[in-house]
Design an enzyme around this catalytic site. Structure first.
Site, PDB file in Angstrom:
ATOM      1  N   HIS A   1      -5.459   4.220   0.106  1.00 12.72           N
ATOM      2  CA  HIS A   1      -5.631   3.903   1.321  1.00 12.72           C
ATOM      3  C   HIS A   1      -5.740   5.510   1.758  1.00 12.72           C
ATOM      4  O   HIS A   1      -5.918   5.157   3.158  1.00 12.72           O
ATOM      5  CB  HIS A   1      -4.724   2.824   1.956  1.00 12.72           C
ATOM      6  CG  HIS A   1      -3.013   2.996   1.736  1.00 12.72           C
ATOM      7  ND1 HIS A   1      -2.561   3.537   0.606  1.00 12.72           N
ATOM      8  CD2 HIS A   1      -2.969   3.884   2.855  1.00 12.72           C
ATOM      9  CE1 HIS A   1      -1.384   3.804   0.119  1.00 12.72           C
ATOM     10  NE2 HIS A   1      -1.673   4.099   1.856  1.00 12.72           N
ATOM     11  N   HIS A   2      -5.547   5.915   0.956  1.00  7.02           N
ATOM     12  CA  HIS A   2      -6.288   7.455   1.838  1.00  7.02           C
ATOM     13  C   HIS A   2      -7.247   7.810   1.874  1.00  7.02           C
ATOM     14  O   HIS A   2      -7.124   9.785   1.619  1.00  7.02           O
ATOM     15  CB  HIS A   2      -4.651   8.395   1.650  1.00  7.02           C
ATOM     16  CG  HIS A   2      -2.892   7.573   1.916  1.00  7.02           C
ATOM     17  ND1 HIS A   2      -3.737   7.485   4.080  1.00  7.02           N
ATOM     18  CD2 HIS A   2      -2.350   7.535   2.327  1.00  7.02           C
ATOM     19  CE1 HIS A   2      -2.479   7.225   4.658  1.00  7.02           C
ATOM     20  NE2 HIS A   2      -1.483   6.902   3.246  1.00  7.02           N
TER      21      HIS A   2
ATOM     22  N   LYS B   1       6.466   5.341  -1.980  1.00  6.24           N
ATOM     23  CA  LYS B   1       6.614   6.221  -0.797  1.00  6.24           C
ATOM     24  C   LYS B   1       8.649   6.236  -0.959  1.00  6.24           C
ATOM     25  O   LYS B   1       8.786   6.759  -0.892  1.00  6.24           O
ATOM     26  CB  LYS B   1       6.614   5.818   0.678  1.00  6.24           C
ATOM     27  CG  LYS B   1       5.543   6.360   1.626  1.00  6.24           C
ATOM     28  CD  LYS B   1       5.352   5.797   3.000  1.00  6.24           C
ATOM     29  CE  LYS B   1       3.878   6.719   3.223  1.00  6.24           C
ATOM     30  NZ  LYS B   1       4.226   5.649   4.455  1.00  6.24           N
TER      31      LYS B   1
ATOM     32  N   HIS C   1       2.207   9.326  -2.887  1.00  8.14           N
ATOM     33  CA  HIS C   1       3.256   8.581  -2.519  1.00  8.14           C
ATOM     34  C   HIS C   1       1.756   7.271  -2.879  1.00  8.14           C
ATOM     35  O   HIS C   1       2.026   6.558  -3.765  1.00  8.14           O
ATOM     36  CB  HIS C   1       3.382   7.603  -0.999  1.00  8.14           C
ATOM     37  CG  HIS C   1       1.895   7.628   0.076  1.00  8.14           C
ATOM     38  ND1 HIS C   1       1.542   8.491   0.190  1.00  8.14           N
ATOM     39  CD2 HIS C   1       1.771   6.895   0.031  1.00  8.14           C
ATOM     40  CE1 HIS C   1       0.705   8.646   1.203  1.00  8.14           C
ATOM     41  NE2 HIS C   1       0.369   6.962   1.443  1.00  8.14           N
TER      42      HIS C   1
ATOM     43  N   HIS D   1       1.071  -1.511   0.287  1.00 10.40           N
ATOM     44  CA  HIS D   1       0.177  -0.105  -0.057  1.00 10.40           C
ATOM     45  C   HIS D   1       0.647   1.017   0.238  1.00 10.40           C
ATOM     46  O   HIS D   1       0.664   2.437  -0.048  1.00 10.40           O
ATOM     47  CB  HIS D   1      -0.597   0.300   1.476  1.00 10.40           C
ATOM     48  CG  HIS D   1      -0.456   0.133   2.066  1.00 10.40           C
ATOM     49  ND1 HIS D   1       0.050  -1.656   3.165  1.00 10.40           N
ATOM     50  CD2 HIS D   1      -0.060   1.062   3.039  1.00 10.40           C
ATOM     51  CE1 HIS D   1       0.985  -0.361   4.373  1.00 10.40           C
ATOM     52  NE2 HIS D   1       0.683   0.460   4.166  1.00 10.40           N
ATOM     53  N   ASP D   2       2.136   1.592   0.849  1.00  9.88           N
ATOM     54  CA  ASP D   2       2.906   2.718   0.320  1.00  9.88           C
ATOM     55  C   ASP D   2       3.803   2.207  -0.458  1.00  9.88           C
ATOM     56  O   ASP D   2       4.594   3.390   0.108  1.00  9.88           O
ATOM     57  CB  ASP D   2       3.235   2.812   1.660  1.00  9.88           C
ATOM     58  CG  ASP D   2       2.462   3.162   2.754  1.00  9.88           C
ATOM     59  OD1 ASP D   2       1.099   3.956   2.214  1.00  9.88           O
ATOM     60  OD2 ASP D   2       2.349   3.280   4.310  1.00  9.88           O
TER      61      ASP D   2
ATOM     62  N   ASP E   1      -4.107   0.579   8.619  1.00  9.59           N
ATOM     63  CA  ASP E   1      -3.093   0.831   7.937  1.00  9.59           C
ATOM     64  C   ASP E   1      -3.189   2.243   9.391  1.00  9.59           C
ATOM     65  O   ASP E   1      -2.393   2.210  10.402  1.00  9.59           O
ATOM     66  CB  ASP E   1      -2.836   1.652   7.112  1.00  9.59           C
ATOM     67  CG  ASP E   1      -1.677   2.989   6.828  1.00  9.59           C
ATOM     68  OD1 ASP E   1      -1.192   2.458   6.670  1.00  9.59           O
ATOM     69  OD2 ASP E   1      -2.306   3.712   6.015  1.00  9.59           O
TER      70      ASP E   1
HETATM   71  P1  C2E Z   1       1.533   6.442   8.363  1.00 11.88           P
HETATM   72  O1  C2E Z   1       2.402   7.301   9.304  1.00 11.88           O
HETATM   73  O2  C2E Z   1       1.484   5.441   7.688  1.00 11.88           O
HETATM   74  O3  C2E Z   1       0.369   7.337   8.372  1.00 11.88           O
HETATM   75  C1  C2E Z   1      -0.633   6.422   8.014  1.00 11.88           C
HETATM   76  C2  C2E Z   1      -2.078   7.263   8.060  1.00 11.88           C
HETATM   77  O4  C2E Z   1      -2.257   7.188   9.727  1.00 11.88           O
HETATM   78  C3  C2E Z   1      -2.093   8.492   8.357  1.00 11.88           C
HETATM   79  O5  C2E Z   1      -2.375   8.887   6.486  1.00 11.88           O
HETATM   80  C4  C2E Z   1      -2.880   9.611   9.250  1.00 11.88           C
HETATM   81  O6  C2E Z   1      -4.712   8.826   8.828  1.00 11.88           O
HETATM   82  C5  C2E Z   1      -3.000   8.265  10.250  1.00 11.88           C
HETATM   83  N1  C2E Z   1      -2.013   8.630  11.537  1.00 11.88           N
HETATM   84  C6  C2E Z   1      -1.318   8.240  11.467  1.00 11.88           C
HETATM   85  N2  C2E Z   1      -0.618   9.335  12.685  1.00 11.88           N
HETATM   86  C7  C2E Z   1      -1.640  10.217  12.763  1.00 11.88           C
HETATM   87  C8  C2E Z   1      -1.637  10.706  14.383  1.00 11.88           C
HETATM   88  O7  C2E Z   1      -1.509  10.928  14.748  1.00 11.88           O
HETATM   89  N3  C2E Z   1      -3.241  11.265  14.041  1.00 11.88           N
HETATM   90  C9  C2E Z   1      -4.547  10.884  13.873  1.00 11.88           C
HETATM   91  N4  C2E Z   1      -5.013  11.257  13.418  1.00 11.88           N
HETATM   92  N5  C2E Z   1      -4.150  10.030  12.536  1.00 11.88           N
HETATM   93  C10 C2E Z   1      -2.251   9.508  12.455  1.00 11.88           C
HETATM   94  P2  C2E Z   1      -1.823  10.240   6.285  1.00 11.88           P
HETATM   95  O8  C2E Z   1      -1.746  11.863   7.369  1.00 11.88           O
HETATM   96  O9  C2E Z   1      -1.856  10.742   4.659  1.00 11.88           O
HETATM   97  O10 C2E Z   1       0.106  10.528   6.539  1.00 11.88           O
HETATM   98  C11 C2E Z   1       0.589   9.435   5.399  1.00 11.88           C
HETATM   99  C12 C2E Z   1       1.513   9.572   5.979  1.00 11.88           C
HETATM  100  O11 C2E Z   1       2.576  10.426   5.935  1.00 11.88           O
HETATM  101  C13 C2E Z   1       2.106   8.564   6.465  1.00 11.88           C
HETATM  102  O12 C2E Z   1       2.149   7.655   6.981  1.00 11.88           O
HETATM  103  C14 C2E Z   1       3.419   9.437   7.213  1.00 11.88           C
HETATM  104  O13 C2E Z   1       4.528   8.696   6.016  1.00 11.88           O
HETATM  105  C15 C2E Z   1       3.181  10.848   6.612  1.00 11.88           C
HETATM  106  N6  C2E Z   1       3.949  11.893   7.834  1.00 11.88           N
HETATM  107  C16 C2E Z   1       2.029  12.589   7.542  1.00 11.88           C
HETATM  108  N7  C2E Z   1       2.554  13.443   8.898  1.00 11.88           N
HETATM  109  C17 C2E Z   1       3.774  13.246   8.999  1.00 11.88           C
HETATM  110  C18 C2E Z   1       4.197  14.114   9.940  1.00 11.88           C
HETATM  111  O14 C2E Z   1       3.923  14.957  10.496  1.00 11.88           O
HETATM  112  N8  C2E Z   1       5.710  13.694  10.331  1.00 11.88           N
HETATM  113  C19 C2E Z   1       6.063  13.009   9.182  1.00 11.88           C
HETATM  114  N9  C2E Z   1       6.894  12.843   8.847  1.00 11.88           N
HETATM  115  N10 C2E Z   1       5.264  12.195   8.675  1.00 11.88           N
HETATM  116  C20 C2E Z   1       3.727  12.428   8.153  1.00 11.88           C
HETATM  117  C1  SIN Z   2       5.250   2.432   5.759  1.00 12.62           C
HETATM  118  O1  SIN Z   2       3.982   1.758   5.556  1.00 12.62           O
HETATM  119  O2  SIN Z   2       5.615   3.299   5.549  1.00 12.62           O
HETATM  120  C2  SIN Z   2       4.278   4.049   6.164  1.00 12.62           C
HETATM  121  C3  SIN Z   2       3.159   3.462   7.840  1.00 12.62           C
HETATM  122  C4  SIN Z   2       2.303   3.056   7.420  1.00 12.62           C
HETATM  123  O3  SIN Z   2       1.609   2.459   5.886  1.00 12.62           O
HETATM  124  O4  SIN Z   2       1.115   2.766   8.238  1.00 12.62           O
HETATM  125 FE    FE Z   3       0.073   5.319   2.482  1.00 14.72          FE
HETATM  126 FE    FE Z   4       1.016   2.617   6.182  1.00 14.75          FE
END
Ligand code: C2E
Ligand code: SIN
Ligand code: FE
Ligand code: FE
Ligand code: SIN
Ligand code: SIN
Length: 369
Positions: free
Chosen positions: A282-283, A231, A256, A227-228, A311
């Protein structure tokens, strides 16, 4: 036994061919083929032994048995047939030194007659052996006609096994490639390979609990690790940023989903097709406020809606470069609040009903600290 004509032999074979074609796992095919052999020669039992050349072993799978059973490839009459490549007929086993009496001793069964026909593929390599035991007739002996029928069955079995093996191999290869690719993507974002495994398992479980057919659930399980994958095109400065992303960075991050789709979309393989859909959707959010396309409700593919929950469940429960893991109660609270907004409410209800099972998977595939 004279009741069997060539005509109803053919019927029996055709009937089983129909069934065997419906199975894709070799173990299930072996059981069906053994039943076919038993019916064809009117024997009490039939075992289809597979020959493992490397281990010099014969192995088989019995109906309702959990594990495969195995023995050295030189054992008993089956072993003789495999080693010689010839049919062996023994109508007086206890006077035949090649017969292995040990099995009867262990099972309490009495072997009175054995017919063993090697199974070869189209290249003449021995794949295994059909072994029927105890002819059910007054004389209790196997005859020339039985050899003829079992040879026919074994020719077909050779082809069926070759095909099933190939199928399994293709699926295993695909699985390997998918995990290798997905883990390569993970490594860059400093997340462990277990994330991919967990999301994959959550997806399958949620699919099953939502009453998707088993095959669909299995397909999603194989597709979800990708799914990712998009990235891999995200620059380190964004992907590995320790703090929160600013809006411009988040815009980059959002690519991504469409990137993953672009990487996967050209394959005709069902697994990769499903993976392309999951990567792209997935988003998306149930309320239409997600990305990349802002799809709404059931316009989002069920695989995308399932993977969204899986996810985020995993992302919230894990440490990220940008956040600490959340406690379970807080995740549940968030999920309830987002039901019908970020997430499909029906799927979310199912998820929360079975949350213990998801937590069990999380425990099983916990990250090493
Ligand atoms: P991820 O870390 O795998 O997160 C996947 C999804 O989990 C996020 O999609 C979001 O829907 C949810 N999620 C993760 N952490 C939180 C949180 O603390 N609060 C809430 N409410 N939801 C959360 P999203 O937002 O589309 O982000 C996609 C990806 O973008 C993330 O995958 C991560 O790799 C990156 N990302 C998003 N926000 C940040 C950030 O503030 N800093 C960094 N370094 N990366 C980020
Ligand atoms: C990743 O798979 O690299 C990000 C984490 C996630 O998909 O929740
Ligand atoms: Fe994703
Ligand atoms: Fe993921
Ligand atoms: C053998 O092939 O010698 C063993 C026969 C059996 O399974 O009883
Ligand atoms: C994220 O954008 O992935 C995190 C959102 C949040 O921390 O609320």
């Amino acid at each position: 036994m004279t009741g069997h004509t060539e005509h109803n032999m053919l019927e029996t074979i055709l009937q089983y061919i129909g069934k065997v074609e419906g199975v894709r796992k070799i173990d299930a095919a072996l059981i069906l083929l053994a039943e076919m052999g038993r019916d064809l020669v009117n024997a009490d039992r039939c075992t289809l032994w597979m020959f493992d050349k490397q281990k010099e072993e014969l192995w088989t799978k019995v109906a309702h048995g959990i594990d495969r059973i195995s023995m050295p490839a030189t054992t008993g009459i089956a072993g003789v047939a495999v080693q010689s490549g010839d049919t062996v007929i023994v109508n007086d086993p206890y006077r035949d030194t090649r017969f292995n009496q040990e099995i009867d001793r262990q099972t309490g069964y009495t072997t009175r007659s054995i017919l063993a026909v090697p199974i070869k593929n189209s290249r003449g390599e021995v794949l295994g052996v059909f072994q029927t035991i105890n002819k059910k007739s007054a004389a209790g002996k196997f005859e020339e006609s039985d050899i003829k029928f079992l040879k026919l069955a074994s020719t077909y079995a050779g082809e069926a096994i070759d095909a099933a093996k190939l199928n399994e191999e293709i699926e295993e290869t695909q699985r390997d490639i998918i995990f290798a690719l997905a883990e390569a993507g993970e490594t860059r974002s400093k997340e462990t390979g277990n994330h991919v495994k967990r999301v994959s398992e959550y997806c399958k479980l949620l699919a099953l609990r939502s009453c998707l057919p088993k095959r669909e659930a299995e397909l999603l399980k194989l597709a979800a690790p990708m799914h990712d994958i998009g990235k891999i095109a995200i620059p380190d400065a964004v992907l590995l940023k320790p703090g929160r992303l600013d809006p411009a960075e988040f815009d980059i991050m959002k690519t991504h989903a469409e990137n993953g789709y672009a990487i996967l979309k050209n394959s005709a393989r069902p697994i990769l097709k499903a993976a392309a859909t999951v990567a792209r959707e997935h988003h998306e959010r149930y309320d239409g406020k997600g990305y990349p396309r802002g799809l709404k409700g059931e316009d989002i593919h069920i695989f995308g809606r399932i993977c969204a929950i899986a996810d985020v469940f995993d992302a919230l429960g894990s440490d990220r470069v940008y956040k600490k893991a959340w406690p379970l109660e807080k995740i549940v609270e968030e999920f309830k609040a987002q039901s019908g907004a970020q997430f499909d409410p029906k799927l979310m209800e199912t998820f929360l009903t079975h949350i213990d099972e998801f937590v069990a998977i999380r425990e099983q595939f916990r990250d090493e600290m």
